[in-house]
Design a protein around this motif. Structure first.
Motif, mmCIF file in Angstrom:
data_model
loop_
_atom_site.group_PDB
_atom_site.id
_atom_site.type_symbol
_atom_site.label_atom_id
_atom_site.label_comp_id
_atom_site.label_asym_id
_atom_site.label_seq_id
_atom_site.Cartn_x
_atom_site.Cartn_y
_atom_site.Cartn_z
ATOM 1 N N THR A 1 2.227 9.578 -6.234
ATOM 2 C CA THR A 1 1.580 9.382 -4.944
ATOM 3 C C THR A 1 1.790 7.944 -4.481
ATOM 4 O OG1 THR A 1 -0.524 9.615 -3.755
ATOM 5 C CG2 THR A 1 -0.643 8.829 -6.026
ATOM 6 N N LYS A 2 1.021 7.537 -3.495
ATOM 7 C CA LYS A 2 1.050 6.158 -3.011
ATOM 8 C C LYS A 2 -0.381 5.639 -2.987
ATOM 9 C CE LYS A 2 5.066 6.854 0.004
ATOM 10 N NZ LYS A 2 5.579 6.801 1.405
ATOM 11 N N ALA A 3 -0.523 4.353 -3.177
ATOM 12 C CA ALA A 3 -1.861 3.768 -3.166
ATOM 13 C C ALA A 3 -2.562 4.025 -1.839
ATOM 14 C CB ALA A 3 -1.781 2.275 -3.450
ATOM 15 N N GLU B 1 -14.740 5.324 -24.954
ATOM 16 C CA GLU B 1 -14.261 6.218 -23.896
ATOM 17 C C GLU B 1 -14.143 7.654 -24.379
ATOM 18 O OE1 GLU B 1 -11.852 3.185 -21.012
ATOM 19 O OE2 GLU B 1 -10.698 4.190 -22.567
ATOM 20 N N HIS B 2 -14.287 8.569 -23.438
ATOM 21 C CA HIS B 2 -14.346 9.992 -23.745
ATOM 22 C C HIS B 2 -13.435 10.747 -22.788
ATOM 23 C CE1 HIS B 2 -16.140 13.782 -25.043
ATOM 24 N NE2 HIS B 2 -16.315 14.110 -23.775
ATOM 25 N N GLY B 3 -12.432 11.451 -23.333
ATOM 26 C CA GLY B 3 -11.546 12.234 -22.477
ATOM 27 C C GLY B 3 -10.081 12.028 -22.811
ATOM 28 N N VAL B 4 -9.234 12.229 -21.804
ATOM 29 C CA VAL B 4 -7.779 12.162 -21.950
ATOM 30 C C VAL B 4 -7.245 10.890 -21.283
ATOM 31 C CG1 VAL B 4 -5.593 13.297 -21.402
ATOM 32 C CG2 VAL B 4 -7.614 14.676 -21.971
ATOM 33 N N PRO B 5 -6.438 10.097 -21.984
ATOM 34 C CA PRO B 5 -5.858 8.908 -21.347
ATOM 35 C C PRO B 5 -4.813 9.308 -20.305
ATOM 36 C CG PRO B 5 -5.758 8.756 -23.761
ATOM 37 C CD PRO B 5 -6.083 10.176 -23.415
ATOM 38 N N VAL B 6 -4.938 8.767 -19.110
ATOM 39 C CA VAL B 6 -3.956 8.963 -18.053
ATOM 40 C C VAL B 6 -3.318 7.601 -17.768
ATOM 41 C CG1 VAL B 6 -3.561 9.626 -15.651
ATOM 42 C CG2 VAL B 6 -5.218 10.893 -17.041
ATOM 43 N N GLN B 7 -2.016 7.512 -18.019
ATOM 44 C CA GLN B 7 -1.324 6.255 -17.773
ATOM 45 C C GLN B 7 -0.923 6.171 -16.294
ATOM 46 O OE1 GLN B 7 1.947 3.363 -19.856
ATOM 47 N NE2 GLN B 7 2.158 5.544 -20.196
ATOM 48 N N THR B 8 -1.191 5.028 -15.692
ATOM 49 C CA THR B 8 -0.870 4.809 -14.288
ATOM 50 C C THR B 8 0.140 3.681 -14.183
ATOM 51 O OG1 THR B 8 -3.148 5.420 -13.722
ATOM 52 C CG2 THR B 8 -1.830 4.384 -11.996
ATOM 53 N N LEU B 9 1.251 3.938 -13.505
ATOM 54 C CA LEU B 9 2.306 2.942 -13.339
ATOM 55 C C LEU B 9 2.393 2.525 -11.879
ATOM 56 C CD1 LEU B 9 5.115 4.598 -15.511
ATOM 57 C CD2 LEU B 9 3.541 2.781 -16.191
ATOM 58 N N GLU C 1 0.802 -1.221 0.000
ATOM 59 C CA GLU C 1 0.000 0.000 0.000
ATOM 60 C C GLU C 1 0.839 1.277 0.000
ATOM 61 O OE1 GLU C 1 0.223 -1.158 4.412
ATOM 62 O OE2 GLU C 1 0.140 -2.144 2.446
ATOM 63 N N GLU C 2 2.125 1.174 0.418
ATOM 64 C CA GLU C 2 2.989 2.352 0.435
ATOM 65 C C GLU C 2 3.876 2.447 -0.801
ATOM 66 O OE1 GLU C 2 2.816 4.826 2.570
ATOM 67 O OE2 GLU C 2 1.171 3.777 3.583
ATOM 68 N N SER C 3 3.692 1.559 -1.746
ATOM 69 C CA SER C 3 4.488 1.592 -2.975
ATOM 70 C C SER C 3 4.070 2.783 -3.829
ATOM 71 C CB SER C 3 4.291 0.300 -3.759
ATOM 72 O OG SER C 3 4.718 -0.814 -3.001
ATOM 73 N N PRO C 4 5.006 3.392 -4.552
ATOM 74 C CA PRO C 4 4.685 4.592 -5.339
ATOM 75 C C PRO C 4 3.820 4.302 -6.555
ATOM 76 C CG PRO C 4 6.930 3.897 -5.753
ATOM 77 C CD PRO C 4 6.428 3.042 -4.628
ATOM 78 N N VAL C 5 3.020 5.298 -6.907
ATOM 79 C CA VAL C 5 2.163 5.247 -8.093
ATOM 80 C C VAL C 5 2.425 6.513 -8.899
ATOM 81 C CG1 VAL C 5 -0.185 5.032 -8.968
ATOM 82 C CG2 VAL C 5 0.398 4.080 -6.739
ATOM 83 N N PHE C 6 2.536 6.360 -10.205
ATOM 84 C CA PHE C 6 2.806 7.499 -11.084
ATOM 85 C C PHE C 6 1.653 7.642 -12.081
ATOM 86 C CE2 PHE C 6 6.721 5.395 -9.829
ATOM 87 C CZ PHE C 6 7.443 6.430 -9.255
ATOM 88 N N LEU C 7 1.033 8.815 -12.085
ATOM 89 C CA LEU C 7 -0.062 9.097 -13.008
ATOM 90 C C LEU C 7 0.362 10.201 -13.965
ATOM 91 C CD1 LEU C 7 -1.504 8.829 -9.857
ATOM 92 C CD2 LEU C 7 -3.431 8.481 -11.394
ATOM 93 N N THR C 8 0.267 9.924 -15.274
ATOM 94 C CA THR C 8 0.720 10.878 -16.282
ATOM 95 C C THR C 8 -0.229 10.903 -17.466
ATOM 96 O OG1 THR C 8 3.013 10.322 -15.701
ATOM 97 C CG2 THR C 8 2.658 11.589 -17.721
ATOM 98 N N PRO C 9 -0.812 12.065 -17.801
ATOM 99 C CA PRO C 9 -1.634 12.151 -19.014
ATOM 100 C C PRO C 9 -0.784 11.838 -20.243
ATOM 101 C CG PRO C 9 -2.003 14.049 -17.597
ATOM 102 C CD PRO C 9 -0.817 13.329 -17.038
ATOM 103 N N ASP C 10 -1.315 11.042 -21.149
ATOM 104 C CA ASP C 10 -0.592 10.678 -22.368
ATOM 105 C C ASP C 10 -1.573 10.728 -23.537
ATOM 106 O OD1 ASP C 10 0.836 9.569 -24.443
ATOM 107 O OD2 ASP C 10 1.820 8.056 -23.205
ATOM 108 N N TYR C 11 -1.517 11.824 -24.274
ATOM 109 C CA TYR C 11 -2.466 12.048 -25.357
ATOM 110 C C TYR C 11 -2.226 11.115 -26.537
ATOM 111 C CZ TYR C 11 -3.809 16.292 -22.862
ATOM 112 O OH TYR C 11 -4.264 17.172 -21.916
ATOM 113 N N ASP C 12 -1.089 10.437 -26.569
ATOM 114 C CA ASP C 12 -0.765 9.548 -27.681
ATOM 115 C C ASP C 12 -1.292 8.127 -27.486
ATOM 116 O OD1 ASP C 12 0.626 11.535 -29.072
ATOM 117 O OD2 ASP C 12 2.480 11.128 -27.964
ATOM 118 N N LEU C 13 -1.762 7.806 -26.288
ATOM 119 C CA LEU C 13 -2.278 6.463 -26.052
ATOM 120 C C LEU C 13 -3.596 6.254 -26.801
ATOM 121 C CD1 LEU C 13 -1.719 5.872 -22.215
ATOM 122 C CD2 LEU C 13 -0.449 4.879 -24.116
#
Length: 207
Positions: A65-67, A39-47, A21-33
Motif C-alpha cells: 500500500t502507500k502511507a 507482546e502477543h500475536g503475530v509479528p508483521v514486518q513493515t518496510l 506520503e505516496e511512497s510504497p509500504v510493504f506489510l508481511t507477516p513473519d512468524y520467524d521474527l
C-alpha cells in the motif's frame, strides 16, 4: 479520537513536508521474527524506504500500500489499526525519530523484565493489553480500573483494541508503552516508552 488516529495525523503532516506520503509500504507477516516478551500475536514486518519495523498483533496483515491510505481512513477495525501502527513505526524509523523498530533477542528478556520490575515496583498497575509477563511482575499491585493505577502499561494488542480510548482519557504521565510495536505511536503522542534493548534493525543490537 483513537490514539492511533492521533499519531497518524501528526505523522501525515511530517510526510507531506518530506513528500513521501505516496511512497510504497510493504506489510508481511513473519512468524520467524523474535517477539518482545510483552507482546502477543503475530509479528508483521513493515518496510518503508529501506527501513524495517515490526508490529505484533492478532490481526496479521499482508499488503502492499502507500502511507497516504491513512490520510482519510477512519481505522475502525483492529486490522486497519494494526496496519497503520506498523506503518507509523516504519516511517518513524525512516524519519529517524524512532530507533526501537524490532524486539531485542530472547537472551535479553530476563534483563528487560528485571528493569521493568524496578520501574513499576510499589506502583499500582493497569494493563492495556494481554502482557502476561508484565501482569506477573505487577503481582498484587495489579488493578482493574485505569483510574486506580499509578502507571498504565500498553502493548501493541492493547493499543489497537476498541477499549484503548482510555489512553486518551488518562494523564499522559501515567502511560508507559511497552515494546517496539508501540514505539511510533508513543513518540507522536508524547508518551513514555519502555524498550531498553529494542533494535534499530535486525542486524544490530544498537539502541
Amino acid at each position: 479520537m483513537h490514539p492511533i488516529n492521533q499519531a497518524v495525523q501528526k505523522l501525515i503532516s511530517m510526510m507531506k513536508e518530506c513528500g513521501i506520503e505516496e511512497s510504497p509500504v510493504f506489510l508481511t507477516p513473519d512468524y520467524d521474527l523474535t517477539k518482545c516478551a510483552y507482546e502477543h500475536g503475530v509479528p508483521v514486518q513493515t518496510l518503508f524506504g529501506g527501513r524495517s519495523a515490526v508490529f505484533v498483533s492478532e490481526e496479521p496483515v499482508k499488503a502492499t500500500t502507500k502511507a497516504s491510505f491513512m490520510i482519510n481512513a477512519t481505522l475502525k477495525k483492529p486490522a486497519q489499526r494494526a496496519a497503520a501502527a506498523g506503518i507509523v513505526n516504519a516511517v518513524a524509523g525512516f524519519l529517524c525519530v524512532s530507533r526501537k523498530l524490532h524486539a531485542c533477542s530472547q537472551d535479553q528478556h530476563v534483563s528487560c523484565r528485571e528493569t521493568l520490575s524496578g520501574q513499576i515496583k510499589g506502583k499500582k498497575v493497569f494493563c492495556c493489553g494481554e502482557m502476561p509477563d508484565a501482569r506477573k511482575l505487577a503481582g498484587s499491585y495489579l488493578v482493574d480500573k485505569p483510574d486506580d493505577a499509578d502507571v498504565i502499561l500498553i502493548t501493541g494488542d492493547g493499543l489497537i483494541d476498541n477499549n484503548s480510548e482510555i489512553i486518551g482519557q488518562c494523564p499522559i504521565e501515567k502511560l508507559l508503552c511497552l515494546g517496539p510495536s508501540t514505539a511510533g505511536v508513543a513518540y507522536f503522542l508524547g508518551c513514555n516508552h519502555f524498550c531498553p534493548y529494542g533494535r534499530a534493525n535486525l542486524q544490530t543490537s544498537e539502541e
